[in-house]
Design a protein around this motif. Sequence first.
Motif, short mmCIF file in Angstrom:
data_model
loop_
_atom_site.label_atom_id
_atom_site.label_comp_id
_atom_site.label_asym_id
_atom_site.label_seq_id
_atom_site.Cartn_x
_atom_site.Cartn_y
_atom_site.Cartn_z
N THR A 131 0.86 -1.19 0.00
CA THR A 131 0.00 0.00 0.00
C THR A 131 0.90 1.24 0.00
O THR A 131 2.09 1.15 0.28
CB THR A 131 -0.86 0.04 1.28
OG1 THR A 131 0.04 0.02 2.41
CG2 THR A 131 -1.78 -1.17 1.37
N ASP A 132 0.31 2.40 -0.27
CA ASP A 132 1.07 3.64 -0.13
C ASP A 132 1.55 3.80 1.31
O ASP A 132 2.68 4.21 1.57
CB ASP A 132 0.21 4.86 -0.52
CG ASP A 132 0.02 4.94 -2.03
OD1 ASP A 132 0.65 4.14 -2.76
OD2 ASP A 132 -0.75 5.81 -2.48
N ALA A 133 0.67 3.46 2.26
CA ALA A 133 1.02 3.59 3.67
C ALA A 133 2.27 2.77 3.99
O ALA A 133 3.20 3.26 4.65
CB ALA A 133 -0.15 3.14 4.55
N TYR A 134 2.32 1.53 3.49
CA TYR A 134 3.45 0.63 3.77
C TYR A 134 4.72 1.07 3.04
O TYR A 134 5.79 1.19 3.64
CB TYR A 134 3.07 -0.79 3.37
CG TYR A 134 4.19 -1.80 3.54
CD1 TYR A 134 4.46 -2.38 4.78
CD2 TYR A 134 4.97 -2.20 2.45
CE1 TYR A 134 5.48 -3.31 4.94
CE2 TYR A 134 5.99 -3.14 2.59
CZ TYR A 134 6.24 -3.69 3.85
OH TYR A 134 7.25 -4.60 3.99
N VAL A 135 4.59 1.32 1.74
CA VAL A 135 5.76 1.65 0.94
C VAL A 135 6.43 2.94 1.44
O VAL A 135 7.65 3.01 1.59
CB VAL A 135 5.38 1.77 -0.56
CG1 VAL A 135 6.54 2.34 -1.37
CG2 VAL A 135 4.97 0.39 -1.10
N ARG A 136 5.61 3.93 1.75
CA ARG A 136 6.19 5.20 2.22
C ARG A 136 6.78 5.06 3.63
O ARG A 136 7.82 5.65 3.93
CB ARG A 136 5.14 6.30 2.14
CG ARG A 136 4.84 6.63 0.66
CD ARG A 136 3.64 7.51 0.49
NE ARG A 136 3.84 8.82 1.07
CZ ARG A 136 2.92 9.77 1.07
NH1 ARG A 136 1.74 9.55 0.51
NH2 ARG A 136 3.15 10.94 1.62
N ALA A 137 6.15 4.24 4.46
CA ALA A 137 6.71 4.00 5.80
C ALA A 137 8.06 3.31 5.68
O ALA A 137 9.02 3.66 6.39
CB ALA A 137 5.74 3.17 6.64
N MET A 138 8.15 2.33 4.79
CA MET A 138 9.41 1.60 4.59
C MET A 138 10.49 2.53 4.04
O MET A 138 11.66 2.48 4.46
CB MET A 138 9.20 0.45 3.59
CG MET A 138 8.36 -0.70 4.11
SD MET A 138 9.16 -1.60 5.45
CE MET A 138 8.32 -0.97 6.85
N THR A 139 10.10 3.39 3.11
CA THR A 139 11.06 4.30 2.47
C THR A 139 11.61 5.32 3.47
O THR A 139 12.80 5.59 3.50
CB THR A 139 10.37 5.05 1.31
OG1 THR A 139 9.75 4.08 0.47
CG2 THR A 139 11.37 5.84 0.48
N GLU A 140 10.71 5.88 4.29
CA GLU A 140 11.14 6.96 5.20
C GLU A 140 11.44 6.47 6.62
O GLU A 140 11.80 7.26 7.48
CB GLU A 140 10.07 8.06 5.22
CG GLU A 140 9.84 8.67 3.84
CD GLU A 140 8.99 9.91 3.88
OE1 GLU A 140 9.03 10.63 4.91
OE2 GLU A 140 8.27 10.17 2.89
N ASN A 141 11.19 5.17 6.85
CA ASN A 141 11.44 4.57 8.17
C ASN A 141 10.71 5.29 9.30
O ASN A 141 11.24 5.50 10.38
CB ASN A 141 12.94 4.53 8.46
CG ASN A 141 13.28 3.48 9.52
OD1 ASN A 141 12.60 2.45 9.61
ND2 ASN A 141 14.29 3.73 10.33
#
Length: 532
Positions: free
Chosen positions: A86-96
């Motif tokens: 999801t956008d929520a997951y991908v962006r969380a992973m990217t920005e930690n």
Amino acid sequence: FVCSVEHPAASYKKIFESVEELNEPIPAVITGVIPSWLGGSLLRMGPGLFEVGDEHFQHLFDGQALIHKFDLKNGQVTYYRKFIRTDAYVRAMTENRVVITEFGTAAYPDPCKNIFSRFFTYFRGIEVTDNCLVNVYPIGEDFYAVTETNYITKVDPDSLETLKKVDLCKYLSVNGVTAHPHTERDGTLYNIGNCFGKNMSLAYNIVKIPPVPKDKSDPIEKSQVLVQLPSSERLKPSYVHSFGMTDNYFVFVEQPVKINLLKFLSAWSFRGATYMDCFEPNASMGTWFHLASKEPAGYLSSHKFRTSAFNLFHHINAYEDEGFIVVDLCAWKGHEFVYNYLYLANVKEEWEEVKKAAARAPQPEVRRYVLPLDIHREDRGKNLVSLSYTTATAVLHSDGTIWLEPEVLFSGPRQAFEFPQINYSKCCGKKYSFAYGLGLNHFIPDRIVKLNVQTKETWVWQEEDSYPSEPLFVPSPGATEEDDGVLLSIVVKPGAQRPGSLLVLDARNLTELARAEVNTIIPITLHGTYKP
């Protein structure tokens, strides 16, 4: 069923901990005999990541969406899981860090940005989460992982890959829809969601997604609003998690848990507010039942059903009988919001603390309400329910409202019958006998229960330090009896050598037929679907 089992070792904490996804399906060790006819996939959704960097998600419904699959083929079983991209997951992973605000966890602006860009981020408006951790179900020939916002995510049911994010607002005027649609035999799908109605007041729309068209185009593009139901309060719609459907009617229960829209909009523009901050109880309205007809679609505005306050998440079933609509549901008494008790800090407490919190919370009860369709003014003050088999009542008051009192089908102190399932293909919208559910012991899932809604008899499957999930009913091929089939549940036994397993029970008496165990822990799952 009511005798309470204790969990002093608190091993249930393990089902609320992060896990890693798998690179490939892993084989399961089978004990017992899986019925030879049972082939297919059990797909389940739930939270699988409970922290990002050094930020923790606060609420049970904030963990990042993890899709699980048990595959049954020629007597072999494999288990596989993947995080939904999801956008929520991908962006969380990217920005930690937590980037998109979840149900009970606020995302704060990027600390690395300067004050101006942070200021503009705040006023860019609300980024609604697409964290689809609640359910997975088919729409036409495709499968979608869902939560309760306007975003649903198309997934590949075989590889578990994330295919695309779909914004329902492009096709329907709804702010979001529930994770509990109803389907007809022909594949027509119905759902309900909050919307802006006439003159800026809030309302509820029942929406319809048709079966796959002849040209094999996407049925979502042909979806439409079927009927609009009014909100009891102009600017405060009620939280809606599911609805009831009979052959000819929709049943919508408007509960006293309200979404304060003004709070919602102002909170989001300034400070770190969450969805949870926008709910507020209404201590005076009680609970309202609304009916709408299916064909032709219309709101039955003259039927004003009222009863005392309860929270409702899951309808069990509803059906028509002799001019009445019988509505079976899982109620939680009172107007305080049950989700207040589902913060991770609460459910991961030691057992004695978990018990204390559950004692303060709204109490669960399985109830049957009966709604008369024919109402005559001269019947004022009398019980209108004439069905011989129920003690539920409906009394017409002088103001034209009909006061409902339920029949209690199951009640045990701090013991909930929840996540209900039925033999859906045979019994949805029809008179039926059996419901299957997950037994919550002070909110901790520790048993599978079968309930005869006609006699109130119960059957239980339970095992020490084992935490099952919602049981899905799969009918035997050519079955004639309603309960001829199996129940599938994912069971977690944290201390065991192979802690995760697929449990196969005989739905008639809840005896174990087989289990397929894997040596990985499986976090809590909420809802799912069986794909034959």
